[in-house]
Design an enzyme around this catalytic site. Structure first.
Site, PDB file in Angstrom:
ATOM      1  CE1 TYR A 112     -65.503  -5.402  62.495  1.00 43.62           C
ATOM      2  CE2 TYR A 112     -63.589  -4.461  64.008  1.00 43.62           C
ATOM      3  CZ  TYR A 112     -64.736  -4.378  63.233  1.00 43.62           C
ATOM      4  OH  TYR A 112     -65.496  -3.160  63.530  1.00 43.62           O
ATOM      5  CB  ALA A 113     -57.233  -6.614  62.212  1.00 45.64           C
ATOM      6  CB  ALA A 114     -57.256  -9.470  57.457  1.00 47.60           C
ATOM      7  CB  ILE A 148     -69.346   3.375  67.926  1.00 48.01           C
ATOM      8  CG1 ILE A 148     -68.436   3.719  67.397  1.00 48.01           C
ATOM      9  CG2 ILE A 148     -71.009   4.039  68.048  1.00 48.01           C
ATOM     10  CD1 ILE A 148     -67.902   5.176  67.962  1.00 48.01           C
ATOM     11  CG  ASN A 169     -72.520   1.010  58.360  1.00 51.85           C
ATOM     12  OD1 ASN A 169     -71.740   1.391  59.463  1.00 51.85           O
ATOM     13  ND2 ASN A 169     -73.702   0.354  58.784  1.00 51.85           N
ATOM     14  CB  SER A 183     -62.611  -0.834  62.790  1.00 60.05           C
ATOM     15  OG  SER A 183     -62.381  -1.189  64.137  1.00 60.05           O
TER      16      SER A 183
HETATM   17  P1  NAP Z   1     -74.399  -3.553  64.151  1.00 57.40           P
HETATM   18  O1  NAP Z   1     -75.207  -2.566  65.419  1.00 57.40           O
HETATM   19  O2  NAP Z   1     -74.281  -4.757  64.383  1.00 57.40           O
HETATM   20  O3  NAP Z   1     -75.196  -3.345  63.010  1.00 57.40           O
HETATM   21  C1  NAP Z   1     -74.922  -3.910  61.862  1.00 57.40           C
HETATM   22  C2  NAP Z   1     -75.672  -3.684  60.649  1.00 57.40           C
HETATM   23  O4  NAP Z   1     -75.020  -4.370  59.492  1.00 57.40           O
HETATM   24  C3  NAP Z   1     -77.104  -4.438  60.872  1.00 57.40           C
HETATM   25  O5  NAP Z   1     -77.981  -3.448  60.153  1.00 57.40           O
HETATM   26  C4  NAP Z   1     -76.805  -5.559  59.922  1.00 57.40           C
HETATM   27  O6  NAP Z   1     -78.220  -6.328  59.375  1.00 57.40           O
HETATM   28  C5  NAP Z   1     -76.045  -5.421  58.948  1.00 57.40           C
HETATM   29  N1  NAP Z   1     -75.301  -6.693  58.315  1.00 57.40           N
HETATM   30  C6  NAP Z   1     -74.584  -7.469  59.043  1.00 57.40           C
HETATM   31  N2  NAP Z   1     -74.306  -8.449  58.200  1.00 57.40           N
HETATM   32  C7  NAP Z   1     -74.885  -7.889  56.821  1.00 57.40           C
HETATM   33  C8  NAP Z   1     -75.065  -8.839  55.732  1.00 57.40           C
HETATM   34  N3  NAP Z   1     -74.270 -10.045  55.486  1.00 57.40           N
HETATM   35  N4  NAP Z   1     -75.724  -8.325  54.831  1.00 57.40           N
HETATM   36  C9  NAP Z   1     -76.643  -7.297  55.127  1.00 57.40           C
HETATM   37  N5  NAP Z   1     -76.126  -6.268  56.263  1.00 57.40           N
HETATM   38  C10 NAP Z   1     -75.754  -6.925  57.073  1.00 57.40           C
HETATM   39  O7  NAP Z   1     -73.083  -2.824  63.931  1.00 57.40           O
HETATM   40  P2  NAP Z   1     -72.496  -1.246  64.293  1.00 57.40           P
HETATM   41  O8  NAP Z   1     -71.802  -1.220  65.589  1.00 57.40           O
HETATM   42  O9  NAP Z   1     -73.503  -0.162  63.892  1.00 57.40           O
HETATM   43  O10 NAP Z   1     -71.416  -1.215  63.289  1.00 57.40           O
HETATM   44  C11 NAP Z   1     -71.544  -0.576  61.737  1.00 57.40           C
HETATM   45  C12 NAP Z   1     -70.149  -0.775  60.913  1.00 57.40           C
HETATM   46  O11 NAP Z   1     -69.241   0.142  61.902  1.00 57.40           O
HETATM   47  C13 NAP Z   1     -69.555  -1.953  60.870  1.00 57.40           C
HETATM   48  O12 NAP Z   1     -68.832  -2.333  59.922  1.00 57.40           O
HETATM   49  C14 NAP Z   1     -68.439  -2.311  62.168  1.00 57.40           C
HETATM   50  O13 NAP Z   1     -67.601  -2.972  61.960  1.00 57.40           O
HETATM   51  C15 NAP Z   1     -67.908  -0.677  62.186  1.00 57.40           C
HETATM   52  N6  NAP Z   1     -67.447  -0.572  63.554  1.00 57.40           N
HETATM   53  C16 NAP Z   1     -68.282  -0.435  64.679  1.00 57.40           C
HETATM   54  C17 NAP Z   1     -67.666  -0.063  65.960  1.00 57.40           C
HETATM   55  C18 NAP Z   1     -68.380  -0.066  66.816  1.00 57.40           C
HETATM   56  O14 NAP Z   1     -67.751   0.131  68.215  1.00 57.40           O
HETATM   57  N7  NAP Z   1     -69.897  -0.466  67.273  1.00 57.40           N
HETATM   58  C19 NAP Z   1     -66.435   0.190  65.991  1.00 57.40           C
HETATM   59  C20 NAP Z   1     -65.479   0.291  64.704  1.00 57.40           C
HETATM   60  C21 NAP Z   1     -66.152  -0.046  63.699  1.00 57.40           C
HETATM   61  P3  NAP Z   1     -79.337  -6.637  60.188  1.00 57.40           P
HETATM   62  O15 NAP Z   1     -80.079  -5.512  60.881  1.00 57.40           O
HETATM   63  O16 NAP Z   1     -80.226  -7.222  59.411  1.00 57.40           O
HETATM   64  O17 NAP Z   1     -78.739  -7.667  61.277  1.00 57.40           O
END
Ligand code: NAP
Length: 253
Positions: A161-163, A194, A96, A148
């Site tokens: 990100y798309a790639a 989200i 994730n 995503s």
């Molecule tokens: P978020 O609130 O920014 O949380 C991201 C989490 O990933 C955090 O716990 C962060 O750790 C961790 N992380 C980031 N880089 C990392 C690294 N190098 N090593 C270890 N942990 C790392 O993101 P989110 O919105 O919940 O998104 C979660 C997933 O869903 C992502 O893959 C995102 O691309 C995908 N997604 C999100 C949305 C949306 O609308 N939010 C839409 C489509 C897809 P820290 O807490 O330590 O910073």
């Protein structure tokens, strides 16, 4: 008879690992899986995973926090060795963790590209590589990657990100074929917009624009995503593999 009892999912206690469990979608997934009695290993880059694991433990459930940069192959390999030694095998792996570095291609640096590919895509390969062997010995497993809507239809300003997200779809289909014989499924969940810290960074103007292209007329919640992951991780999800599930309010129709 209540329809709720017919809908209840079966979860036998297992060891699960959720990357990016410190906040947002990953936190909701970790809490949901823990509520079924799974032992949940919460991974994040900073200390956020510690608070999430402590909250789960405070509820009488099972969790452990591991702080590791998922884009660092050697660090993930080391973490996997320790996890396999302590827990035997991880049976539910949720890839994730993710970041964005949005720019139009003309302005995107090699660093922007590499950071997003390594954190969102290569990381999934690193965790699978480190955890899959003991998982195959269990003859039961679930690998679920959070991609995503951008990986499904592309998005201006998000080439990296798309790639990465579309790459997760290719990885997922391949893992499904390679691991089916060991009763391990691999699927991807593709969220739309989200409400989390990640989308909180966007301007009000952009948010309203996005809202306009969501047929269901609302932003998604972390619970919307955790519910789909919950189903795929359950016993009932065991005949589904190699699929990408959009959970996006209809954005990608
Ligand atoms: P978020 O609130 O920014 O949380 C991201 C989490 O990933 C955090 O716990 C962060 O750790 C961790 N992380 C980031 N880089 C990392 C690294 N190098 N090593 C270890 N942990 C790392 O993101 P989110 O919105 O919940 O998104 C979660 C997933 O869903 C992502 O893959 C995102 O691309 C995908 N997604 C999100 C949305 C949306 O609308 N939010 C839409 C489509 C897809 P820290 O807490 O330590 O910073």
């Amino acid at each position: 008879m209540s329809t709720k009892s017919l809908m209840q999912l079966t979860h036998h206690p297992r060891v699960a690992l959720v990357t990016g469990a410190g906040r947002g979608i990953g936190k909701a997934i970790a809490e949901r899986l823990a509520s079924h009695g799974h032992t949940v290993i919460c991974v994040s880059k900073s200390e956020t995973c510690v608070a999430v694991a402590n909250d789960i433990i405070a509820k009488g459930l099972k969790a452990k926090a591991i702080q590791v940069d998922v884009s660092d192959a050697a660090a993930v390999a080391k973490a996997c060795e320790q996890i396999n030694a302590e827990f035997g095998a991880v049976e539910i792996l949720i890839n994730n963790a993710g970041i964005t570095r949005d720019k139009l291609v003309m302005a995107m640096s090699e660093q922007d590209w590499n950071d997003v590919i390594s954190t969102n895509l290569s990381s999934a390969f690193f965790w699978v590589k480190g955890l899959v062997r003991p998982m195959t010995k269990k003859r039961w497993g679930r690998i679920i990657s959070i991609s995503s809507v951008t990986g499904v239809q592309g998005n201006a300003g998000q080439a990296n990100y798309a790639a990465a997200k579309a790459g997760l779809h290719g990885l997922t289909m391949t893992l499904a074929r390679e691991l089916a014989g060991r009763n391990i499924t691999a699927n991807a969940v593709a969220p739309g917009f989200i409400t989390t810290d990640m989308t909180g960074e966007l301007s009000e103007e952009i948010k309203q624009k996005i809202l306009g292209v969501i047929p269901l007329g609302r932003f998604g919640t972390t619970t919307d995503i955790a519910a789909m992951v919950d189903f795929l991780a359950s016993e009932e999800g065991g005949y589904i593999t190699g699929q990408v599930f959009s959970v996006d309010g209809g954005m990608a129709i």
